[in-house]
Design a protein around this motif. Structure first.
Motif, PDB file in Angstrom:
ATOM      1  N   VAL A  60       0.971  -1.177  -0.010  1.00 23.87           N
ATOM      2  CA  VAL A  60       0.376  -0.091   0.292  1.00 23.87           C
ATOM      3  C   VAL A  60       1.203   1.382  -0.088  1.00 23.87           C
ATOM      4  O   VAL A  60       1.305   1.653   0.624  1.00 23.87           O
ATOM      5  CB  VAL A  60      -1.006   0.116   1.444  1.00 23.87           C
ATOM      6  N   ASN A  61       0.477   1.977  -1.063  1.00 22.09           N
ATOM      7  CA  ASN A  61       1.319   3.460  -1.149  1.00 22.09           C
ATOM      8  C   ASN A  61       0.518   4.669  -1.631  1.00 22.09           C
ATOM      9  O   ASN A  61      -0.299   4.207  -1.920  1.00 22.09           O
ATOM     10  CB  ASN A  61       2.375   2.667  -2.203  1.00 22.09           C
ATOM     11  N   GLY A  62       0.869   6.105  -1.363  1.00 25.09           N
ATOM     12  CA  GLY A  62      -0.004   6.257  -1.314  1.00 25.09           C
ATOM     13  C   GLY A  62       0.444   8.055  -0.214  1.00 25.09           C
ATOM     14  O   GLY A  62       2.021   8.080   0.407  1.00 25.09           O
ATOM     15  N   THR A  63       0.129   9.000  -0.886  1.00 23.31           N
ATOM     16  CA  THR A  63       0.620  10.314  -0.049  1.00 23.31           C
ATOM     17  C   THR A  63      -0.414  10.429   0.617  1.00 23.31           C
ATOM     18  O   THR A  63      -2.120  10.495   0.311  1.00 23.31           O
ATOM     19  CB  THR A  63       0.666  11.238  -1.329  1.00 23.31           C
ATOM     20  N   GLY A  64      -0.785  11.142   1.597  1.00 26.10           N
ATOM     21  CA  GLY A  64      -1.315  11.437   2.916  1.00 26.10           C
ATOM     22  C   GLY A  64      -2.043  11.051   3.363  1.00 26.10           C
ATOM     23  O   GLY A  64      -3.314  10.269   4.610  1.00 26.10           O
ATOM     24  N   LEU A  65      -1.176   9.563   3.411  1.00 28.24           N
ATOM     25  CA  LEU A  65      -2.331   8.137   3.976  1.00 28.24           C
ATOM     26  C   LEU A  65      -1.565   8.326   5.265  1.00 28.24           C
ATOM     27  O   LEU A  65      -0.368   8.448   6.254  1.00 28.24           O
ATOM     28  CB  LEU A  65      -1.004   7.029   3.376  1.00 28.24           C
ATOM     29  N   PRO A  66      -2.450   8.649   6.511  1.00 26.48           N
ATOM     30  CA  PRO A  66      -2.604   8.096   7.345  1.00 26.48           C
ATOM     31  C   PRO A  66      -1.813   7.235   8.477  1.00 26.48           C
ATOM     32  O   PRO A  66      -2.009   6.088   7.778  1.00 26.48           O
ATOM     33  CB  PRO A  66      -3.585   8.393   8.180  1.00 26.48           C
ATOM     34  N   PRO A  67      -1.453   7.428   9.221  1.00 19.82           N
ATOM     35  CA  PRO A  67      -0.374   6.574  10.212  1.00 19.82           C
ATOM     36  C   PRO A  67      -1.429   5.498  10.658  1.00 19.82           C
ATOM     37  O   PRO A  67      -2.714   5.890  11.237  1.00 19.82           O
ATOM     38  CB  PRO A  67       0.239   6.725  11.344  1.00 19.82           C
ATOM     39  N   ASN A  68      -1.701   3.798  11.579  1.00 16.17           N
ATOM     40  CA  ASN A  68      -2.654   3.943  11.368  1.00 16.17           C
ATOM     41  C   ASN A  68      -3.607   3.809  11.335  1.00 16.17           C
ATOM     42  O   ASN A  68      -5.139   3.386  11.653  1.00 16.17           O
ATOM     43  CB  ASN A  68      -2.804   4.022  13.236  1.00 16.17           C
ATOM     44  N   VAL A  69      -4.325   3.494   9.709  1.00 22.21           N
ATOM     45  CA  VAL A  69      -5.233   3.018   8.872  1.00 22.21           C
ATOM     46  C   VAL A  69      -5.383   2.260   8.713  1.00 22.21           C
ATOM     47  O   VAL A  69      -4.438   0.939   7.964  1.00 22.21           O
ATOM     48  CB  VAL A  69      -4.783   4.135   7.402  1.00 22.21           C
ATOM     49  N   SER A  70      -6.626   1.810   8.327  1.00 19.35           N
ATOM     50  CA  SER A  70      -7.187   0.005   7.789  1.00 19.35           C
ATOM     51  C   SER A  70      -7.876   0.045   6.653  1.00 19.35           C
ATOM     52  O   SER A  70      -8.426   1.353   6.288  1.00 19.35           O
ATOM     53  CB  SER A  70      -8.694  -0.030   8.696  1.00 19.35           C
ATOM     54  N   VAL A  71      -7.495   0.029   5.914  1.00 17.56           N
ATOM     55  CA  VAL A  71      -8.294  -0.802   4.115  1.00 17.56           C
ATOM     56  C   VAL A  71      -9.284  -1.495   4.359  1.00 17.56           C
ATOM     57  O   VAL A  71      -8.993  -2.443   4.559  1.00 17.56           O
ATOM     58  CB  VAL A  71      -6.830  -0.793   3.488  1.00 17.56           C
ATOM     59  N   ILE A  72     -10.274  -1.041   3.121  1.00 16.46           N
ATOM     60  CA  ILE A  72     -11.248  -2.251   3.231  1.00 16.46           C
ATOM     61  C   ILE A  72     -11.477  -2.101   1.937  1.00 16.46           C
ATOM     62  O   ILE A  72     -11.765  -0.865   0.932  1.00 16.46           O
ATOM     63  CB  ILE A  72     -12.679  -1.837   4.167  1.00 16.46           C
ATOM     64  N   PHE A  73     -11.901  -3.085   0.616  1.00 16.73           N
ATOM     65  CA  PHE A  73     -12.243  -3.218  -0.630  1.00 16.73           C
ATOM     66  C   PHE A  73     -13.768  -3.956  -0.181  1.00 16.73           C
ATOM     67  O   PHE A  73     -14.307  -4.942  -0.064  1.00 16.73           O
ATOM     68  CB  PHE A  73     -11.431  -4.277  -1.274  1.00 16.73           C
ATOM     69  N   VAL A  74     -14.666  -2.602  -0.839  1.00 15.76           N
ATOM     70  CA  VAL A  74     -15.867  -2.953  -0.597  1.00 15.76           C
ATOM     71  C   VAL A  74     -16.395  -3.338  -1.940  1.00 15.76           C
ATOM     72  O   VAL A  74     -15.992  -2.600  -2.877  1.00 15.76           O
ATOM     73  CB  VAL A  74     -16.601  -1.904  -0.486  1.00 15.76           C
TER      74      VAL A  74
END
Length: 237
Positions: A60-74
């Protein structure tokens, strides 16, 4: 703009009880609009597609990605992040699922249906509803069906000479064939058995006794000793 009028009457009965203060003005202006919501992070994934029903680690890469973030695919068939909270809860409970907490720039996912998936993120440790998630515009992950497994290699084409032996007589037979690998062992299993059932035990016994229902092919031949009349299947390893 507003004029300023004053009175000393405790209960003024009409406008004549008021005196305008010359030159005094109060200005009322519209309140500024609320600040815009922060833009969702710009997120990219590698790989950009995964196989259905195969646990896959994605970066997972990206700008503005905060720490302790969870990503879910819907599923893209859903509206926005509908169902994201339930999907994340299930993934956390099962250890893997449609997303999870990003750790060291990666996470493992397992998607069960082919198609395109929206990307929703949250920084809540235990989001209570879908409103705790923000959809990442334009970010899509694709799940595809895994290719079928490759066919099993064809067994070698093997011929023997002689094609018949006497029961309880040790016989040297010549082994010929195309596709026969080196260091191959041949074992003869009664046709009454299912496939190569018992082949491992027969080979072990032949090796222990020096002769038996098969063995290692050496210089294109091997000696065998069969104890029962009948037809025999040929198994190789």
């Amino acid at each position: 703009e507003y004029r300023v009028c004053v009175t000393v009457e405790a209960d003024p009965s009409d406008d004549g009880d008021f005196v305008e203060v010359p030159g005094a003005v109060l200005v009322a202006v519209l309140a500024p609009p609320p600040p815009p919501s922060p833009s969702p992070p710009d997120v990219a994934f590698e790989p950009g597609s995964v196989f259905v029903n195969v646990t896959t680690e994605i970066m997972v890469n990206g700008t503005g990605l905060p720490p302790n973030v969870s990503v879910i695919f819907v599923s893209a068939d859903e509206n926005g992040c509908t169902g994201a909270a339930e999907l994340l809860s299930a993934a956390n409970a099962n250890g893997v699922g449609a997303g999870g907490l990003v750790s060291d720039g990666s996470l493992s996912i397992l998607l069960t249906e082919a198609g395109e998936y929206r990307v929703c993120v949250t920084v809540e440790a235990d989001p209570s509803d879908d409103g705790d998630f923000v959809e990442v515009p334009g970010a899509v992950l694709v799940a595809v069906l895994a290719p079928p497994p490759p066919p099993s290699p064809s067994p070698p084409d093997v011929a023997f000479e002689p094609g018949s032996v006497f029961v309880n007589v040790t016989t040297e037979i010549m082994v010929n064939g195309t596709g026969l690998p080196p260091n191959v062992s041949v074992i003869f299993v009664s046709a009454d058995e299912n496939g190569c059932t018992g082949a491992a035990e027969l080979l072990s016994a032949a090796n222990a006794n020096g002769v038996g229902a098969g063995g290692l092919v050496s210089d294109g031949s091997l000696s065998i000793l069969l104890t029962e009349a009948g037809e025999y299947r040929v198994c190789v390893t």
